[in-house]
Scaffold this active site. Sequence first.
Site, PDB file in Angstrom:
ATOM      1  N   GLU A   1       6.682   4.871   7.041  1.00  0.00           N
ATOM      2  CA  GLU A   1       6.248   6.017   6.227  1.00  0.00           C
ATOM      3  C   GLU A   1       7.093   7.251   6.529  1.00  0.00           C
ATOM      4  O   GLU A   1       7.151   7.719   7.667  1.00  0.00           O
ATOM      5  CB  GLU A   1       4.769   6.285   6.484  1.00  0.00           C
ATOM      6  CG  GLU A   1       3.891   5.192   5.896  1.00  0.00           C
ATOM      7  CD  GLU A   1       2.438   5.278   6.299  1.00  0.00           C
ATOM      8  OE1 GLU A   1       1.628   4.635   5.627  1.00  0.00           O
ATOM      9  OE2 GLU A   1       2.110   5.981   7.270  1.00  0.00           O
TER      10      GLU A   1
ATOM     11  N   ASN B   1       0.248  10.728   5.886  1.00  0.00           N
ATOM     12  CA  ASN B   1      -0.963  10.382   6.620  1.00  0.00           C
ATOM     13  C   ASN B   1      -1.980  11.512   6.720  1.00  0.00           C
ATOM     14  O   ASN B   1      -3.158  11.254   6.985  1.00  0.00           O
ATOM     15  CB  ASN B   1      -0.589   9.877   8.017  1.00  0.00           C
ATOM     16  CG  ASN B   1       0.018   8.497   7.948  1.00  0.00           C
ATOM     17  OD1 ASN B   1      -0.686   7.519   7.765  1.00  0.00           O
ATOM     18  ND2 ASN B   1       1.331   8.412   8.062  1.00  0.00           N
TER      19      ASN B   1
ATOM     20  N   THR C   1      -0.206  -1.248   8.648  1.00  0.00           N
ATOM     21  CA  THR C   1      -0.981  -2.446   8.468  1.00  0.00           C
ATOM     22  C   THR C   1      -0.010  -3.512   8.015  1.00  0.00           C
ATOM     23  O   THR C   1       0.638  -3.345   7.002  1.00  0.00           O
ATOM     24  CB  THR C   1      -2.101  -2.229   7.448  1.00  0.00           C
ATOM     25  OG1 THR C   1      -2.903  -1.136   7.886  1.00  0.00           O
ATOM     26  CG2 THR C   1      -2.977  -3.432   7.293  1.00  0.00           C
TER      27      THR C   1
ATOM     28  N   THR D   1      -7.327  11.373   0.605  1.00  0.00           N
ATOM     29  CA  THR D   1      -7.710  12.463  -0.304  1.00  0.00           C
ATOM     30  C   THR D   1      -6.674  12.682  -1.392  1.00  0.00           C
ATOM     31  O   THR D   1      -6.901  13.468  -2.300  1.00  0.00           O
ATOM     32  CB  THR D   1      -7.886  13.779   0.488  1.00  0.00           C
ATOM     33  OG1 THR D   1      -6.695  14.053   1.239  1.00  0.00           O
ATOM     34  CG2 THR D   1      -9.068  13.646   1.444  1.00  0.00           C
TER      35      THR D   1
ATOM     36  N   THR E   1       0.867  -1.182   0.000  1.00  0.00           N
ATOM     37  CA  THR E   1       0.000   0.000   0.000  1.00  0.00           C
ATOM     38  C   THR E   1       0.911   1.241   0.000  1.00  0.00           C
ATOM     39  O   THR E   1       1.294   1.716  -1.050  1.00  0.00           O
ATOM     40  CB  THR E   1      -0.980  -0.010   1.189  1.00  0.00           C
ATOM     41  OG1 THR E   1      -0.264  -0.275   2.399  1.00  0.00           O
ATOM     42  CG2 THR E   1      -2.050  -1.065   0.987  1.00  0.00           C
TER      43      THR E   1
ATOM     44  N   LYS F   1       4.288  -6.996   4.014  1.00  0.00           N
ATOM     45  CA  LYS F   1       4.036  -5.597   3.673  1.00  0.00           C
ATOM     46  C   LYS F   1       3.738  -4.854   4.963  1.00  0.00           C
ATOM     47  O   LYS F   1       3.277  -5.420   5.947  1.00  0.00           O
ATOM     48  CB  LYS F   1       2.890  -5.453   2.668  1.00  0.00           C
ATOM     49  CG  LYS F   1       1.519  -5.867   3.144  1.00  0.00           C
ATOM     50  CD  LYS F   1       0.721  -4.841   3.934  1.00  0.00           C
ATOM     51  CE  LYS F   1       0.594  -3.527   3.198  1.00  0.00           C
ATOM     52  NZ  LYS F   1      -0.233  -2.569   4.017  1.00  0.00           N
TER      53      LYS F   1
END
Length: 384
Positions: A258, A379, A179, A384, A142, A168
């Site tokens: 991230e 995040n 996740t 969006t 992702t 992942k």
Amino acid sequence: MKFPLGFYSFGKNIGIKDESLDFAVIYSENRCKAAAVFTRNNFPGAPIYVGRDHIQDGFLQAIVINSKNSNVATGEQGIQNSYAICTELGKSLGIPARDILPSSTGVIGVPLPIEKILNACSTAKADLKPGNLEEVAEAIMTTDTRKKISYRTITTQTNEGVMFGIAKGAGMIEPNMATMLSYILCDYLPESGNLQGILKRVVDLTYNCVTIDSDTSTSDTVVLMCSGVLGNLPDDVFESHLKEIATDLSKMIARDGEGASKLIELTVSKGRDDLQVTKIGKSILNSPLVKTAIYGGDPNWGRFVMAIGKVFDEPIPYDTLEIRLGGISVKGADNDTKTKLAEYLKSNEEIEISVILNTGSFQKTFWSCDFTEGYIQENAYYTT
């Protein structure tokens, strides 16, 4: 790259969100002994309910995964959709639906595009290729920036086999069993046949020692499938290889956090027991102040003292507490030491921290990453 015998797989795009790979199947021509651990989040995804049901008998023959949509907070319809996916895939592969474990990862609270997934399941058998697990590793991503793969070739007196793992995870990571999803496949079985016990022990020392942002995902799943076509391995040999692979994948997840720029490896030693060491290890690595200091190369060692001290139910004597960064002792650091610490933090992409509690003899290692502006950017605009 070597793969376990008799495993087939594919990854493809079915248009769940964009044009990247978003759907994958792993299939074994042999019914496998299997074990799994799942998230302890109180709002698990629909596939978790189905996976817990299907793994009860200790056997699996296939795994089906979609990315870009987690099928979480979708109610009874989400659960029925996960069962329907297994049923349709079972028809295509010619195996019972209950020998299939489903996984979904991605945005929470959005219904699955179920018709797209069912259509992909109905034609799955024609898409399968021998091995091909690197394609699956890509399809399950992702916000990951890279595929996460680790494998070992295992040689015995009579044959040579493979244990192969993929994973992942880059955000919403603090497994508690990101996740996080991980699938490990093997030609061998442990002699005892105790897959669940071995997997749980390994997970507690690897995946459960990773934290990126302290958020336990609704979808965390680790699955171990063993065909046993090459026979048995002594339990300690099997478990050693499994731990090596799980450690590799755990570090890859932490390194790919991230927005991350640094991997952090923290060893907490000479603790009273696992509970004390884990509470303090997670407190340090979940502290935004610690993580941002490491990102900025700020030798603010007081933040480590704070993070240890805020575990109020595990008081540690300050006088005997030891804290080291890159082997440099930091308590009471003078200006020269602070300069060395800053140089170490700024010049290394892998940061080693050692905290010695001196309350016992227990030791454990944890992995995380720094916090950068990239984490906020990723995040703040995720949906969006």
